[in-house]
Design an enzyme around this catalytic site. Sequence first.
Site, mmCIF file in Angstrom:
data_model
loop_
_atom_site.group_PDB
_atom_site.id
_atom_site.type_symbol
_atom_site.label_atom_id
_atom_site.label_comp_id
_atom_site.label_asym_id
_atom_site.label_seq_id
_atom_site.Cartn_x
_atom_site.Cartn_y
_atom_site.Cartn_z
ATOM 1 N N ARG A 182 0.824 -1.211 0.000
ATOM 2 C CA ARG A 182 0.000 0.000 0.000
ATOM 3 C C ARG A 182 0.862 1.266 0.000
ATOM 4 O O ARG A 182 0.607 2.199 -0.750
ATOM 5 C CB ARG A 182 -0.913 0.004 1.230
ATOM 6 C CG ARG A 182 -1.943 -1.146 1.278
ATOM 7 C CD ARG A 182 -3.148 -0.881 0.414
ATOM 8 N NE ARG A 182 -4.137 -1.933 0.505
ATOM 9 C CZ ARG A 182 -5.100 -1.989 1.426
ATOM 10 N NH1 ARG A 182 -5.179 -1.048 2.361
ATOM 11 N NH2 ARG A 182 -5.982 -2.971 1.416
ATOM 12 N N ASP A 232 -17.030 8.277 6.769
ATOM 13 C CA ASP A 232 -15.883 7.376 6.721
ATOM 14 C C ASP A 232 -14.642 8.215 7.004
ATOM 15 O O ASP A 232 -14.653 9.437 6.831
ATOM 16 C CB ASP A 232 -15.769 6.697 5.354
ATOM 17 C CG ASP A 232 -14.983 5.388 5.428
ATOM 18 O OD1 ASP A 232 -15.619 4.316 5.478
ATOM 19 O OD2 ASP A 232 -13.743 5.437 5.461
#
Length: 278
Positions: free
Chosen positions: A47, A146
């Site tokens: 990532r 979120d």
Amino acid sequence: MSGKSFKDTMDREFSYTQAHFEQVQAKLYELAGIQLDTSKDALVYSRLVRRIRSLKVGGFANYFVYLQNTPSETQEFINALTTNLTSFFREPHHFDILKGYLQDHPGNLRIWCVASSTGEEAYSIAMTVAEHYGQFDTPVEIIASDIDTDVLTVASAGIYKRERIESIVPQRRKQFFQRGTGGQDGKVRVVPELKRMVEFAQINLLEPSWPIRSTVDVIFCRNVMIYFDKQTQLALLTRLVALLPSDGLYIAGHSENFSAFAQVVRLAGQTTYYPVRG
């Protein structure tokens, strides 16, 4: 932690050590309260290496310096490491429970979808509400939040690959989605009327205050607490439940169990809880 991940770095573009991973662990916990399991070391590399390449900072050590000195990178760091697994009408029994709550509580209501990811859960809630009232104009306010700004961009657009809605019954597909044509072939878009039912916002649960006013009647917070340690779970659950009325609902995920927090919530149904008062 398995030493294998760090033993042979010859095949990797950038040097990556256990100390690098532990630094990522500490930083993510500091910023978002999320505990990265030691088994996630390879995921962290895959990532963050994208950010390192994009920024051309040359490696993990330089990236940590950049992260420390560049406030705007904080959100990119969080976005890169948060996991977003979702689907329309996931754990369908929860939407049956929501239908029952709407029947028993006519009038103005507020629903908070705490980890909305790319929007499938929030739009599933909106579809359930619209079906109950037989129209898009309802007295129910839906807030969807979120921590990841990237997924919120997707959610706000309401555009998905067609296969994402294949599990939805045909009547719902017809009523709530528009099929893309031309350059958008193979995609679908949430109809504007449904999209207007949901207000998306970026919220970090570790923030000392949330931009959520007054009472929330139903909270969907599914498979979120599993990323926090017990102390953080208790603190967040206590804050969230405080927003509920005495007959409000807290809807958890299939992998979450709050029997250890009997002073805060009591079981109402399958992974569904009432607040404890007094």
